[in-house]
Design a protein around this motif. Structure first.
Motif, PDB file in Angstrom:
ATOM      1  N   LYS A 350       0.945  -1.132   0.107  1.00  0.00           N
ATOM      2  CA  LYS A 350       0.033   0.134  -0.124  1.00  0.00           C
ATOM      3  C   LYS A 350       1.027   1.306  -0.035  1.00  0.00           C
ATOM      4  CE  LYS A 350      -3.359   2.370   3.023  1.00  0.00           C
ATOM      5  NZ  LYS A 350      -4.129   2.140   4.383  1.00  0.00           N
ATOM      6  N   ARG A 351       0.482   2.182  -0.776  1.00  0.00           N
ATOM      7  CA  ARG A 351       1.521   3.374  -1.001  1.00  0.00           C
ATOM      8  C   ARG A 351       1.100   4.195  -0.073  1.00  0.00           C
ATOM      9  NH1 ARG A 351       2.264   8.281  -2.725  1.00  0.00           N
ATOM     10  NH2 ARG A 351       4.087   8.785  -3.868  1.00  0.00           N
ATOM     11  N   PHE A 352       2.374   5.038   0.679  1.00  0.00           N
ATOM     12  CA  PHE A 352       1.883   6.096   1.821  1.00  0.00           C
ATOM     13  C   PHE A 352       3.261   6.727   1.632  1.00  0.00           C
ATOM     14  CE2 PHE A 352       3.938   2.714   4.150  1.00  0.00           C
ATOM     15  CZ  PHE A 352       4.999   3.271   5.042  1.00  0.00           C
ATOM     16  N   GLU A 353       3.007   8.096   2.350  1.00  0.00           N
ATOM     17  CA  GLU A 353       4.136   9.069   2.411  1.00  0.00           C
ATOM     18  C   GLU A 353       4.100   9.749   3.808  1.00  0.00           C
ATOM     19  OE1 GLU A 353       4.999  13.227   0.071  1.00  0.00           O
ATOM     20  OE2 GLU A 353       5.109  11.330  -1.082  1.00  0.00           O
ATOM     21  N   TRP A 354       4.972   9.510   4.581  1.00  0.00           N
ATOM     22  CA  TRP A 354       5.026  10.206   5.960  1.00  0.00           C
ATOM     23  C   TRP A 354       5.882  11.244   5.999  1.00  0.00           C
ATOM     24  CZ3 TRP A 354       4.800   5.325   9.339  1.00  0.00           C
ATOM     25  CH2 TRP A 354       3.607   4.823   9.130  1.00  0.00           C
ATOM     26  N   ASP A 355       5.832  12.518   6.490  1.00  0.00           N
ATOM     27  CA  ASP A 355       6.813  13.603   6.701  1.00  0.00           C
ATOM     28  C   ASP A 355       7.129  13.623   8.092  1.00  0.00           C
ATOM     29  OD1 ASP A 355       7.444  13.904   3.779  1.00  0.00           O
ATOM     30  OD2 ASP A 355       5.706  15.293   3.530  1.00  0.00           O
ATOM     31  N   PHE A 356       8.057  13.764   8.677  1.00  0.00           N
ATOM     32  CA  PHE A 356       8.573  14.017   9.860  1.00  0.00           C
ATOM     33  C   PHE A 356       9.353  15.305   9.952  1.00  0.00           C
ATOM     34  CE2 PHE A 356       7.540   9.458   9.854  1.00  0.00           C
ATOM     35  CZ  PHE A 356       6.945   9.282  10.970  1.00  0.00           C
ATOM     36  N   ASN A 357       9.090  16.008  11.244  1.00  0.00           N
ATOM     37  CA  ASN A 357      10.090  16.998  11.490  1.00  0.00           C
ATOM     38  C   ASN A 357      11.500  16.373  12.060  1.00  0.00           C
ATOM     39  OD1 ASN A 357      11.721  18.892  12.972  1.00  0.00           O
ATOM     40  ND2 ASN A 357       9.854  20.244  13.575  1.00  0.00           N
ATOM     41  N   ALA A 358      12.580  16.202  11.276  1.00  0.00           N
ATOM     42  CA  ALA A 358      13.597  15.437  11.646  1.00  0.00           C
ATOM     43  C   ALA A 358      14.212  16.121  13.114  1.00  0.00           C
ATOM     44  CB  ALA A 358      14.541  15.503  10.406  1.00  0.00           C
ATOM     45  N   GLU A 359      14.186  17.405  13.229  1.00  0.00           N
ATOM     46  CA  GLU A 359      14.618  18.091  14.609  1.00  0.00           C
ATOM     47  C   GLU A 359      14.297  17.646  15.739  1.00  0.00           C
ATOM     48  OE1 GLU A 359      16.664  22.145  12.696  1.00  0.00           O
ATOM     49  OE2 GLU A 359      14.299  22.001  12.783  1.00  0.00           O
ATOM     50  N   LYS A 360      12.868  17.025  15.691  1.00  0.00           N
ATOM     51  CA  LYS A 360      12.253  16.692  16.995  1.00  0.00           C
ATOM     52  C   LYS A 360      12.487  14.947  17.170  1.00  0.00           C
ATOM     53  CE  LYS A 360       8.049  19.639  16.607  1.00  0.00           C
ATOM     54  NZ  LYS A 360       6.646  19.500  17.001  1.00  0.00           N
ATOM     55  N   LEU A 361      13.095  14.436  15.908  1.00  0.00           N
ATOM     56  CA  LEU A 361      13.129  12.974  16.197  1.00  0.00           C
ATOM     57  C   LEU A 361      14.177  12.273  17.209  1.00  0.00           C
ATOM     58  CD1 LEU A 361      12.175  11.691  12.628  1.00  0.00           C
ATOM     59  CD2 LEU A 361      10.508  11.731  14.537  1.00  0.00           C
ATOM     60  N   LYS A 362      14.280  11.584  17.740  1.00  0.00           N
ATOM     61  CA  LYS A 362      15.092  10.852  18.407  1.00  0.00           C
ATOM     62  C   LYS A 362      15.849   9.584  17.829  1.00  0.00           C
ATOM     63  CE  LYS A 362      13.086  12.703  22.786  1.00  0.00           C
ATOM     64  NZ  LYS A 362      12.407  12.492  23.887  1.00  0.00           N
ATOM     65  N   PHE A 363      16.888   9.728  17.250  1.00  0.00           N
ATOM     66  CA  PHE A 363      17.451   8.459  16.460  1.00  0.00           C
ATOM     67  C   PHE A 363      18.391   7.879  17.381  1.00  0.00           C
ATOM     68  CE2 PHE A 363      16.692  11.946  13.552  1.00  0.00           C
ATOM     69  CZ  PHE A 363      16.130  11.279  12.476  1.00  0.00           C
ATOM     70  N   ALA A 427       5.282  14.903  13.598  1.00  0.00           N
ATOM     71  CA  ALA A 427       4.694  15.117  12.246  1.00  0.00           C
ATOM     72  C   ALA A 427       5.346  16.619  11.341  1.00  0.00           C
ATOM     73  CB  ALA A 427       3.370  15.022  11.850  1.00  0.00           C
ATOM     74  N   LYS A 428       5.655  16.684  10.388  1.00  0.00           N
ATOM     75  CA  LYS A 428       6.032  17.896   9.593  1.00  0.00           C
ATOM     76  C   LYS A 428       5.038  19.085   9.869  1.00  0.00           C
ATOM     77  CE  LYS A 428       5.380  18.903   5.564  1.00  0.00           C
ATOM     78  NZ  LYS A 428       5.506  18.949   4.009  1.00  0.00           N
ATOM     79  N   ASP A 429       5.353  20.223  10.164  1.00  0.00           N
ATOM     80  CA  ASP A 429       4.256  21.239  10.248  1.00  0.00           C
ATOM     81  C   ASP A 429       4.789  22.524   9.574  1.00  0.00           C
ATOM     82  OD1 ASP A 429       6.240  22.505  11.841  1.00  0.00           O
ATOM     83  OD2 ASP A 429       5.110  21.574  13.837  1.00  0.00           O
ATOM     84  N   GLU A 430       4.357  23.727   9.650  1.00  0.00           N
ATOM     85  CA  GLU A 430       4.742  24.912   8.791  1.00  0.00           C
ATOM     86  C   GLU A 430       6.203  25.620   9.281  1.00  0.00           C
ATOM     87  OE1 GLU A 430       2.055  26.045  12.217  1.00  0.00           O
ATOM     88  OE2 GLU A 430       2.053  24.624  10.773  1.00  0.00           O
ATOM     89  N   ASN A 431       6.520  25.083  10.719  1.00  0.00           N
ATOM     90  CA  ASN A 431       7.944  25.574  10.912  1.00  0.00           C
ATOM     91  C   ASN A 431       9.085  24.483  10.946  1.00  0.00           C
ATOM     92  OD1 ASN A 431       6.532  27.926  12.208  1.00  0.00           O
ATOM     93  ND2 ASN A 431       5.677  26.609  14.059  1.00  0.00           N
ATOM     94  N   THR A 432       8.666  23.204  10.191  1.00  0.00           N
ATOM     95  CA  THR A 432       9.794  22.315   9.984  1.00  0.00           C
ATOM     96  C   THR A 432      10.704  22.802   8.941  1.00  0.00           C
ATOM     97  OG1 THR A 432       8.128  20.532  10.554  1.00  0.00           O
ATOM     98  CG2 THR A 432       9.999  19.938   9.493  1.00  0.00           C
ATOM     99  N   ASN A 433      12.091  22.693   9.352  1.00  0.00           N
ATOM    100  CA  ASN A 433      13.124  23.090   8.568  1.00  0.00           C
ATOM    101  C   ASN A 433      13.899  21.767   7.957  1.00  0.00           C
ATOM    102  OD1 ASN A 433      13.122  25.981   8.757  1.00  0.00           O
ATOM    103  ND2 ASN A 433      13.875  25.464  11.039  1.00  0.00           N
ATOM    104  N   LYS A 434      13.835  20.840   8.893  1.00  0.00           N
ATOM    105  CA  LYS A 434      14.668  19.337   8.248  1.00  0.00           C
ATOM    106  C   LYS A 434      13.443  18.448   8.248  1.00  0.00           C
ATOM    107  CE  LYS A 434      18.978  21.107   8.677  1.00  0.00           C
ATOM    108  NZ  LYS A 434      19.690  21.360   7.647  1.00  0.00           N
TER     109      LYS A 434
END
Length: 442
Positions: A350-363, A427-434
């Motif tokens: 199933k096709r999907f596309e998720w955008d995350f705010n990379a600066e918030k993620l804990k790798f 999730a990505k929002d209007e303030n997301t840079n990465k």
């Protein structure tokens, strides 16, 4: 009447080109096994193709040692490799069930010798009288057609080429050919069920008809033909009711329930379920599990989902998948395509596309299976939801749930249920840079 060429004919009936195979003969020293050894030794094509194994249980004092000596001397005289196992205290003889213990002990020994010597077939000296005794024992146990069809002549690489010959014929052959053998006097006691049948019941049956054993031989042949026919028909029915999902075998529960009790049993007994378990299977609620020695059966609505336990353990203990170790700070966007990461899972087609705010993620980010108590904050909803409830709301089958991957961060916090729903917290929002973009292009 048993004759020298008969063994070769019987072997040819059991396997193709007997001279191209190797054998281990189980020889106790009794008349049956000594005749078997003699016959094998008389076939030039089998010279060097067979070896002999003997177990000394030390249950009959000096008689046990004399049995061993007889077999050992036969092997020395005829240049046949001889294998001996002497039972000792380490084998822990039980106070009861000695016959079962002895049988398990000798077959484990035979198997070990076969593996060490690379011998394909084990050969035993069971005969028609043994067949009759087994028939009577199984008749008393309500064993069904498989039990009543008797001892198989070729099963699991065990050959029994003397099954069509009577004990009397074997004795006569031994006398005519001056074959030495020893009598086990313990067989003259009615201590065990088989001995009781041999000494008390069989003689009375033989007195009823001069051709009793010959007629019994024909009856066993007919029963085996019937068994083969029934087996073929059962397989056809099972094939009609069965589909496959990767490692799972799926049988239509409703359609199997419409079959007779006999058909239900013949199909499900292969997976270790008996007469007592089968009614419970059809009455069980959705999501119920049943376990046999080797299999797990899951009730999944109108399905019986059957898996080997080993395969289930492999699924449940499957290693987690490291998806993203870290985010390259020099990049504004990184794209991870799952199409080559997770394979052979229907639910991800199933096709999907998720955008995350990379600066918030804990790798690092990982993929794992669902855990009990998992919760997440699904996008498009307010509040949080248990993953198990999300699965129910999505009407996912229990089988499908076992295949689902969950995307989590370093702290095991859920970022999304693949491929259904992203967690909204990162999730990505209007303030997301990465941006970290996770996609599936299937």
């Amino acid at each position: 009447m048993l004759k020298k060429p008969d063994l070769k004919k019987e072997l040819e009936n059991l396997i193709l080109l007997p001279e191209n195979h190797t054998y281990l003969l189980a020889v106790s020293g009794g008349v049956d096994s000594m005749v078997l050894a003699y016959l094998f030794n008389q076939i030039p094509d089998l010279n060097g193709k067979f070896q002999i194994a003997h177990i000394n249980y030390h249950l009959r004092n000096e008689d046990s040692n004399l049995d061993q000596k007889l077999v050992s001397d036969f092997c020395k005289k005829n240049d046949i490799k001889f294998h001996l196992y002497e039972v000792s205290e380490k084998d822990q003889q039980p106070e009861n069930s000695i016959q079962l213990w002895a049988r398990e002990l000798r077959y484990n020994f035979f198997k070990k010798v076969q593996q060490q010597e690379n011998l394909e077939f084990l050969v035993t000296a069971h005969h028609l009288n043994d067949q009759l005794e087994t028939f009577i024992i199984n008749l008393s146990k309500a064993a069904g057609i498989n039990g009543l069809s008797g001892i198989p002549s070729n099963e699991n690489n065990i050959l029994r080429p003397l099954l069509h010959f009577t004990k009397e014929e074997i004795y006569e052959f031994a006398k005519e050919n001056s074959i030495d053998y020893r009598e086990d006097l313990s067989n003259k006691k009615s201590d065990y069920l088989r001995n009781k049948i041999r000494l008390e019941i069989t003689p009375q049956l033989l007195e009823t008809n001069d051709h009793f054993l010959e007629n019994f031989r024909k009856s066993i042949s007919y029963l085996n033909q019937t068994k083969d026919f029934v087996k073929e028909q059962i397989k056809k029915i099972e094939d009609e009711l069965t589909t496959f999902n990767h490692d799972s075998k799926i049988i239509s529960k409703d359609r199997l329930e419409q079959q007779s009790d006999f058909v239900q049993f013949e199909i499900l007994k292969k997976y270790g379920f008996d007469h007592e378990e089968i009614p419970k299977i059809f009455k069980a609620e959705n999501g119920s599990y049943f376990f046999s020695k080797d299999y797990q059966l899951l009730i999944n609505y109108d399905q019986l989902v059957i898996n080997l336990k080993s395969e289930i353990n492999n699924i449940n203990n499957e290693d987690e998948i490291l998806l993203v170790e870290k985010f390259d700070a020099t990049e504004d966007q990184i794209v991870i395509d799952l199409k080559n990461t997770i394979e052979n899972i229907e639910e991800i087609n199933k096709r999907f596309e998720w955008d995350f705010n990379a600066e918030k993620l804990k790798f690092p980010l990982r993929l794992r299976r669902q855990h009990n108590g998992d919760e997440f904050f699904p996008s498009g909803f307010s509040g949080k939801k248990k993953v198990s409830k999300f699965f129910r709301d999505e009407k996912l089958s229990i089988l499908a749930r076992q295949k689902i991957w969950v995307l989590v961060d370093r702290e095991n916090s859920i970022l999304g249920i693949i491929p259904f729903r992203q967690d909204r917290r990162n999730a990505k929002d209007e303030n997301t840079n990465k941006i970290l973009k996770i996609i599936n292009e299937k």
